[in-house]
Design a protein around this motif. Structure first.
Motif, PDB file in Angstrom:
ATOM      1  N   CYS A 107       0.866  -1.178   0.000  1.00 32.84           N
ATOM      2  CA  CYS A 107       0.000   0.000   0.000  1.00 32.84           C
ATOM      3  C   CYS A 107       0.901   1.225   0.000  1.00 32.84           C
ATOM      4  O   CYS A 107       1.652   1.448   0.958  1.00 32.84           O
ATOM      5  CB  CYS A 107      -0.916   0.000   1.220  1.00 32.84           C
ATOM      6  SG  CYS A 107      -2.118   1.358   1.207  1.00 32.84           S
ATOM      7  N   ASP A 108       0.822   2.006  -1.081  1.00 28.40           N
ATOM      8  CA  ASP A 108       1.774   3.102  -1.239  1.00 28.40           C
ATOM      9  C   ASP A 108       1.171   4.491  -1.089  1.00 28.40           C
ATOM     10  O   ASP A 108       1.862   5.481  -1.286  1.00 28.40           O
ATOM     11  CB  ASP A 108       2.478   2.994  -2.595  1.00 28.40           C
ATOM     12  CG  ASP A 108       1.509   3.092  -3.766  1.00 28.40           C
ATOM     13  OD1 ASP A 108       0.295   2.995  -3.522  1.00 28.40           O
ATOM     14  OD2 ASP A 108       1.966   3.268  -4.903  1.00 28.40           O
TER      15      ASP A 108
ATOM     16  N   ILE B 189       2.063  -7.394   4.046  1.00 24.00           N
ATOM     17  CA  ILE B 189       1.768  -6.186   3.276  1.00 24.00           C
ATOM     18  C   ILE B 189       2.842  -5.141   3.560  1.00 24.00           C
ATOM     19  O   ILE B 189       3.117  -4.810   4.719  1.00 24.00           O
ATOM     20  CB  ILE B 189       0.385  -5.607   3.635  1.00 24.00           C
ATOM     21  CG1 ILE B 189      -0.702  -6.669   3.502  1.00 24.00           C
ATOM     22  CG2 ILE B 189       0.072  -4.412   2.745  1.00 24.00           C
ATOM     23  CD1 ILE B 189      -2.086  -6.213   3.957  1.00 24.00           C
ATOM     24  N   LEU B 190       3.444  -4.624   2.497  1.00 25.49           N
ATOM     25  CA  LEU B 190       4.416  -3.542   2.611  1.00 25.49           C
ATOM     26  C   LEU B 190       3.678  -2.237   2.893  1.00 25.49           C
ATOM     27  O   LEU B 190       2.834  -1.814   2.096  1.00 25.49           O
ATOM     28  CB  LEU B 190       5.218  -3.414   1.319  1.00 25.49           C
ATOM     29  CG  LEU B 190       6.097  -4.614   0.946  1.00 25.49           C
ATOM     30  CD1 LEU B 190       6.452  -4.566  -0.534  1.00 25.49           C
ATOM     31  CD2 LEU B 190       7.353  -4.642   1.798  1.00 25.49           C
ATOM     32  N   VAL B 191       3.985  -1.605   4.033  1.00 23.41           N
ATOM     33  CA  VAL B 191       3.317  -0.366   4.420  1.00 23.41           C
ATOM     34  C   VAL B 191       4.311   0.565   5.091  1.00 23.41           C
ATOM     35  O   VAL B 191       5.400   0.160   5.498  1.00 23.41           O
ATOM     36  CB  VAL B 191       2.141  -0.624   5.399  1.00 23.41           C
ATOM     37  CG1 VAL B 191       1.029  -1.408   4.728  1.00 23.41           C
ATOM     38  CG2 VAL B 191       2.632  -1.336   6.660  1.00 23.41           C
ATOM     39  N   THR B 192       3.920   1.826   5.220  1.00 27.62           N
ATOM     40  CA  THR B 192       4.680   2.764   6.037  1.00 27.62           C
ATOM     41  C   THR B 192       4.276   2.588   7.501  1.00 27.62           C
ATOM     42  O   THR B 192       3.257   1.959   7.813  1.00 27.62           O
ATOM     43  CB  THR B 192       4.413   4.209   5.602  1.00 27.62           C
ATOM     44  OG1 THR B 192       3.011   4.490   5.776  1.00 27.62           O
ATOM     45  CG2 THR B 192       4.789   4.415   4.141  1.00 27.62           C
ATOM     46  N   LYS B 193       5.026   3.181   8.379  1.00 32.27           N
ATOM     47  CA  LYS B 193       4.740   3.029   9.811  1.00 32.27           C
ATOM     48  C   LYS B 193       3.394   3.626  10.194  1.00 32.27           C
ATOM     49  O   LYS B 193       2.775   3.194  11.161  1.00 32.27           O
ATOM     50  CB  LYS B 193       5.862   3.657  10.643  1.00 32.27           C
ATOM     51  CG  LYS B 193       6.076   5.141  10.417  1.00 32.27           C
ATOM     52  CD  LYS B 193       7.260   5.650  11.232  1.00 32.27           C
ATOM     53  CE  LYS B 193       7.493   7.146  11.007  1.00 32.27           C
ATOM     54  NZ  LYS B 193       8.663   7.646  11.792  1.00 32.27           N
TER      55      LYS B 193
ATOM     56  N   PRO C 244       6.901   1.900   0.288  1.00 34.05           N
ATOM     57  CA  PRO C 244       6.365   0.599  -0.133  1.00 34.05           C
ATOM     58  C   PRO C 244       6.437   0.355  -1.642  1.00 34.05           C
ATOM     59  O   PRO C 244       6.662  -0.768  -2.079  1.00 34.05           O
ATOM     60  CB  PRO C 244       4.903   0.657   0.339  1.00 34.05           C
ATOM     61  CG  PRO C 244       4.917   1.610   1.486  1.00 34.05           C
ATOM     62  CD  PRO C 244       5.931   2.655   1.112  1.00 34.05           C
ATOM     63  N   HIS C 245       6.244   1.392  -2.424  1.00 35.11           N
ATOM     64  CA  HIS C 245       6.310   1.235  -3.884  1.00 35.11           C
ATOM     65  C   HIS C 245       7.712   0.831  -4.331  1.00 35.11           C
ATOM     66  O   HIS C 245       7.883  -0.067  -5.176  1.00 35.11           O
ATOM     67  CB  HIS C 245       5.886   2.540  -4.554  1.00 35.11           C
ATOM     68  CG  HIS C 245       5.642   2.412  -6.032  1.00 35.11           C
ATOM     69  ND1 HIS C 245       6.228   3.242  -6.946  1.00 35.11           N
ATOM     70  CD2 HIS C 245       4.882   1.539  -6.744  1.00 35.11           C
ATOM     71  CE1 HIS C 245       5.830   2.900  -8.164  1.00 35.11           C
ATOM     72  NE2 HIS C 245       5.020   1.866  -8.061  1.00 35.11           N
TER      73      HIS C 245
ATOM     74  N   PHE D 185       5.708  -0.329 -18.780  1.00 34.63           N
ATOM     75  CA  PHE D 185       6.657   0.748 -18.479  1.00 34.63           C
ATOM     76  C   PHE D 185       6.343   1.280 -17.087  1.00 34.63           C
ATOM     77  O   PHE D 185       5.517   2.177 -16.908  1.00 34.63           O
ATOM     78  CB  PHE D 185       6.523   1.851 -19.530  1.00 34.63           C
ATOM     79  CG  PHE D 185       7.598   2.895 -19.462  1.00 34.63           C
ATOM     80  CD1 PHE D 185       8.880   2.631 -19.919  1.00 34.63           C
ATOM     81  CD2 PHE D 185       7.326   4.159 -18.957  1.00 34.63           C
ATOM     82  CE1 PHE D 185       9.869   3.592 -19.870  1.00 34.63           C
ATOM     83  CE2 PHE D 185       8.305   5.139 -18.901  1.00 34.63           C
ATOM     84  CZ  PHE D 185       9.582   4.855 -19.365  1.00 34.63           C
ATOM     85  N   GLY D 186       6.985   0.686 -16.075  1.00 32.74           N
ATOM     86  CA  GLY D 186       6.722   1.079 -14.699  1.00 32.74           C
ATOM     87  C   GLY D 186       7.990   1.048 -13.867  1.00 32.74           C
ATOM     88  O   GLY D 186       8.759   0.076 -13.926  1.00 32.74           O
ATOM     89  N   TYR D 187       8.209   2.092 -13.079  1.00 27.58           N
ATOM     90  CA  TYR D 187       9.422   2.208 -12.271  1.00 27.58           C
ATOM     91  C   TYR D 187       9.089   2.854 -10.930  1.00 27.58           C
ATOM     92  O   TYR D 187       8.166   3.663 -10.819  1.00 27.58           O
ATOM     93  CB  TYR D 187      10.480   3.066 -12.987  1.00 27.58           C
ATOM     94  CG  TYR D 187      10.925   2.485 -14.303  1.00 27.58           C
ATOM     95  CD1 TYR D 187      12.027   1.649 -14.381  1.00 27.58           C
ATOM     96  CD2 TYR D 187      10.210   2.737 -15.472  1.00 27.58           C
ATOM     97  CE1 TYR D 187      12.426   1.093 -15.583  1.00 27.58           C
ATOM     98  CE2 TYR D 187      10.591   2.180 -16.675  1.00 27.58           C
ATOM     99  CZ  TYR D 187      11.703   1.364 -16.726  1.00 27.58           C
ATOM    100  OH  TYR D 187      12.070   0.803 -17.921  1.00 27.58           O
ATOM    101  N   ALA D 188       9.840   2.484  -9.926  1.00 22.49           N
ATOM    102  CA  ALA D 188       9.832   3.207  -8.653  1.00 22.49           C
ATOM    103  C   ALA D 188      11.143   3.983  -8.575  1.00 22.49           C
ATOM    104  O   ALA D 188      12.151   3.584  -9.174  1.00 22.49           O
ATOM    105  CB  ALA D 188       9.703   2.239  -7.489  1.00 22.49           C
TER     106      ALA D 188
END
Length: 319
Positions: free
Chosen positions: A38-39, A55-59, A75-76, A170-173
């Motif tokens: 969740c970004d 799940i990748l999340v911020t604090k 997270p992204h 075409f996707g990048y972080a």
């Protein structure tokens, strides 16, 4: 891959119960053995119902995920780093293909493992058909077409020369210091029945789900369809149209030459976009649009007329 290994890849300290993570998926689709991310705050609405095992999340989002949080600054970016480790193999183990005896395959065609090709198809010279591709009956694949792995082609489809079906999206972080980290796309492309694709057109596969071109749609030469787009039944895209990722077209949408869309928007059934129209918002169906910023076509014509009356006359007077 073990969750503890994922922590190690991301440079995090692991504690607690370990588990096997088999793949990455979206918040809406993830299952217990998958990981999601969740970004942004706008996506937190999906967290209560998400079934992902991690799940990748911020604090700031930790309390929303009931002990399944993998806390990272971005997270992204973390998802992009992990996508490489879960990417599908470019070369797969051997599986027999199922090619009907009525198929005509011309010289210098490459056919991968596990390919299925239906009756009365014609595969012309230089075509590349990747692993696990499925092609229906009565299709024509013109010279030098590339169909990437896992793509699904319906019946009576025509794909003209040098087109590419199922290329990586075409996707990048982006890192804080400006590096662009590739997001590996594990989705696929579906062309339903009676679809025609023009020469030198590219249709990217989705991140997790398919990019879909519905039945009877016709796409001209030199068109770009981004990842996770859906082109509705009977739609027509004229040359040099560009669709950014996750664009959804309703049925029988017509887009004139060099028109394009921003990503994550919808165009309603039977809408028409004039050539060079720039779609930057959702559009209601059954109307004609043009210009940029996009507006109803009759308003665009009026705006152009007012502009010419005001500024065209001044330019002439100045001369």
């Amino acid at each position: 891959m073990k969750l503890s290994q994922i922590y190690s890849i991301l440079g995090l300290e692991f504690s607690g119960d370990d588990m096997e993570i088999v793949s990455l998926s979206s918040l809406a689709l993830a299952k217990r053995a998958q990981m999601s991310y969740c970004d942004s705050s706008k996506n937190t609405k999906y967290l209560p119902d998400c079934q992902a095992g991690a799940i990748l999340v911020t604090k700031e989002m930790v309390e929303m995920v009931n002990g399944r949080a993998v806390v990272v600054d971005n997270p992204h970016l973390a998802f992009a780093i992990l996508s490489k480790h879960f990417a599908k193999a470019l070369i797969r183990d051997f599986k027999p293909s199922n090619i009907d005896e009525s198929v005509t395959i011309m010289p210098n065609v490459y056919i991968g493992n596990g390919v299925s090709i239906g009756k009365n198809c014609l595969i012309m010279p230089g075509a590349y058909i990747g692993d696990d591709v499925k092609i229906g009956n009565d299709c024509i694949i013109h010279p030098n077409v590339t169909i990437y792995a896992d793509s699904i082609i319906g019946n009576e489809c025509i794909i003209n020369a040098n087109s590419v079906i199922g290329s990586d999206g075409f996707g990048y972080a982006h890192t804080k210091t400006g590096e662009h980290i590739k997001i590996y796309h594990n989705g696929w492309v579906i062309l339903e029945d009676c679809v025609e694709i023009g020469a030198c057109t590219t249709i990217d596969r989705g991140v997790f789900e398919p990019t879909i071109v519905r039945k009877y749609s016709k796409i001209d030469n030199l068109v770009q369809v981004g990842h996770n787009c859906e082109i509705g039944y009977g739609s027509i895209l004229v040359s040099q149209v560009g669709l950014a990722g996750s664009t959804k077209l309703g049925r029988n949408v017509i887009m004139g030459g060099q028109s394009g869309t921003a990503g994550h928007l919808s165009i309603g059934d039977f809408a028409k976009i004039a050539g060079r129209g720039g779609v930057s918002k959702n559009l209601e169906g059954g109307k004609e649009y043009g210009g940029y910023p996009i507006m109803e076509l009759k308003e665009w014509f009026k705006t152009q007329a007012r502009f010419l009356r005001e500024f065209g006359s001044k330019k002439i007077a100045k001369r």
